[in-house]
Every structure is written in C-alpha cells, then in structure tokens.
Design a protein around this motif. Sequence first.
Motif, PDB file in Angstrom:
ATOM      1  N   CYS A  69      23.527 -14.690  22.827  1.00 21.27           N
ATOM      2  CA  CYS A  69      23.036 -15.869  23.545  1.00 21.27           C
ATOM      3  C   CYS A  69      22.236 -16.757  22.597  1.00 21.27           C
ATOM      4  O   CYS A  69      21.319 -16.289  21.914  1.00 21.27           O
ATOM      5  CB  CYS A  69      22.158 -15.420  24.705  1.00 21.27           C
ATOM      6  SG  CYS A  69      21.446 -16.765  25.653  1.00 21.27           S
ATOM      7  N   CYS A  98      19.172 -13.311  29.891  1.00 20.85           N
ATOM      8  CA  CYS A  98      18.699 -14.487  30.640  1.00 20.85           C
ATOM      9  C   CYS A  98      19.722 -15.031  31.631  1.00 20.85           C
ATOM     10  O   CYS A  98      19.416 -15.923  32.415  1.00 20.85           O
ATOM     11  CB  CYS A  98      18.255 -15.589  29.681  1.00 20.85           C
ATOM     12  SG  CYS A  98      19.613 -16.529  28.936  1.00 20.85           S
ATOM     13  N   CYS A 113      18.392 -17.122  24.008  1.00 18.68           N
ATOM     14  CA  CYS A 113      17.372 -16.061  24.011  1.00 18.68           C
ATOM     15  C   CYS A 113      17.677 -14.898  23.077  1.00 18.68           C
ATOM     16  O   CYS A 113      16.893 -13.952  23.014  1.00 18.68           O
ATOM     17  CB  CYS A 113      17.176 -15.541  25.426  1.00 18.68           C
ATOM     18  SG  CYS A 113      18.403 -14.331  25.934  1.00 18.68           S
ATOM     19  N   CYS A 125      24.999 -13.971  29.364  1.00 17.09           N
ATOM     20  CA  CYS A 125      23.928 -13.307  28.625  1.00 17.09           C
ATOM     21  C   CYS A 125      23.355 -12.205  29.511  1.00 17.09           C
ATOM     22  O   CYS A 125      23.022 -12.439  30.671  1.00 17.09           O
ATOM     23  CB  CYS A 125      22.841 -14.299  28.241  1.00 17.09           C
ATOM     24  SG  CYS A 125      21.401 -13.489  27.528  1.00 17.09           S
TER      25      CYS A 125
END
Length: 165
Positions: free
Chosen positions: A103, A139, A106, A136
């Motif tokens: 991701c 998140c 994050c 992800c």
Amino acid sequence: MRATAAPVCKDVRFACDVHLGRLAAYLRMPGFDTLYRNDQSDAGLVALAGAEERVLLTRDVRLLMCGAVTCGAFVRATIPEAQLREVVRRYGLRALARPFRRCIRCNGLTAPVSRAEILDQLQPKTRRYYDEFWRCQVCGQIYWRGSHVQRMQELIDRAFADQCR
Ligand SMILES: [Zn+2]
C-alpha cells in the motif's frame, strides 16, 4: 572479530525522514518496505529505524551524525523521482522489485479482493471497467490497474531503467 554485533543493512527495508514522504511512496510502489511517519520526532525515527533494522534515508546530515543511527544513507537528489533512482541504484533493488504488493498510503501489504466484496465502495466508472482489485490489509485502501497505476509503472520503469551504467 567484532565485540559488539553491529546492525547490518542486510536487506532492503527503509525508513524515510519527515521530508522524504514522496520518496517513501515511490519506494512502496515497487514493493519495498518503507516506514514513513510525519508525526515522529527525529529521535523517535532513529530509534524505530534501528529497532527494525531499516536503512534510514535522509537529506539531513546532522541526523546521520547522530550516534544512535546504526544504518543510514544520505540522499543526494532533491527531486523525488531522482531520489528513487538513486536509492534503487545504491542498493541494487532492480531484481527485488515486486510492484503493487504494498500500500502506497500506509506500507501495509495488499491482497486480492473479490469485486463483489467491495462493489459498494467503487465509483461507477471503476465498477464498469475493472474486474481485478487488491485491498490493503492494514488501512483498507483499494487498488486496481487504472490510469494511475499506468503512471506509477512508467515512473518505476524510468527509475529502474539505467541500472547497467
Ligand atoms: Zn494501506
């Protein structure tokens, strides 16, 4: 023989200082584990990078001179894309790239997700034109191979292109 075990830059996990947020995102695109937090003090960042055996990337020489930095590197380039190229070259990252497994927001790992599962979160156009999605695991950000991915891929290709020189 070394008396103390000096931490080694044995793999390609990174931590970017607070000024290198764009570079962090660019390193995540080809899949490199890159820590970036803009709510961390310098001391906190140094401690975290050390604890997780990450290469601390920074343009702050004072930070590198701090005795607590166990593995750090000064990034010369000022433009993010050139910074990516510099890091790719310095650490020989070309063979290790695995685009889009991480991701960009994050640093979490992504996993394939079925279209049905996320249908209500998609814009109508995305829903109409795309069938493959990744999410992800940290998140929840959803990814698909849209035009933004094409632009990312081009950026990665440019950064990885001149490795042989
Ligand atoms: Zn994420």
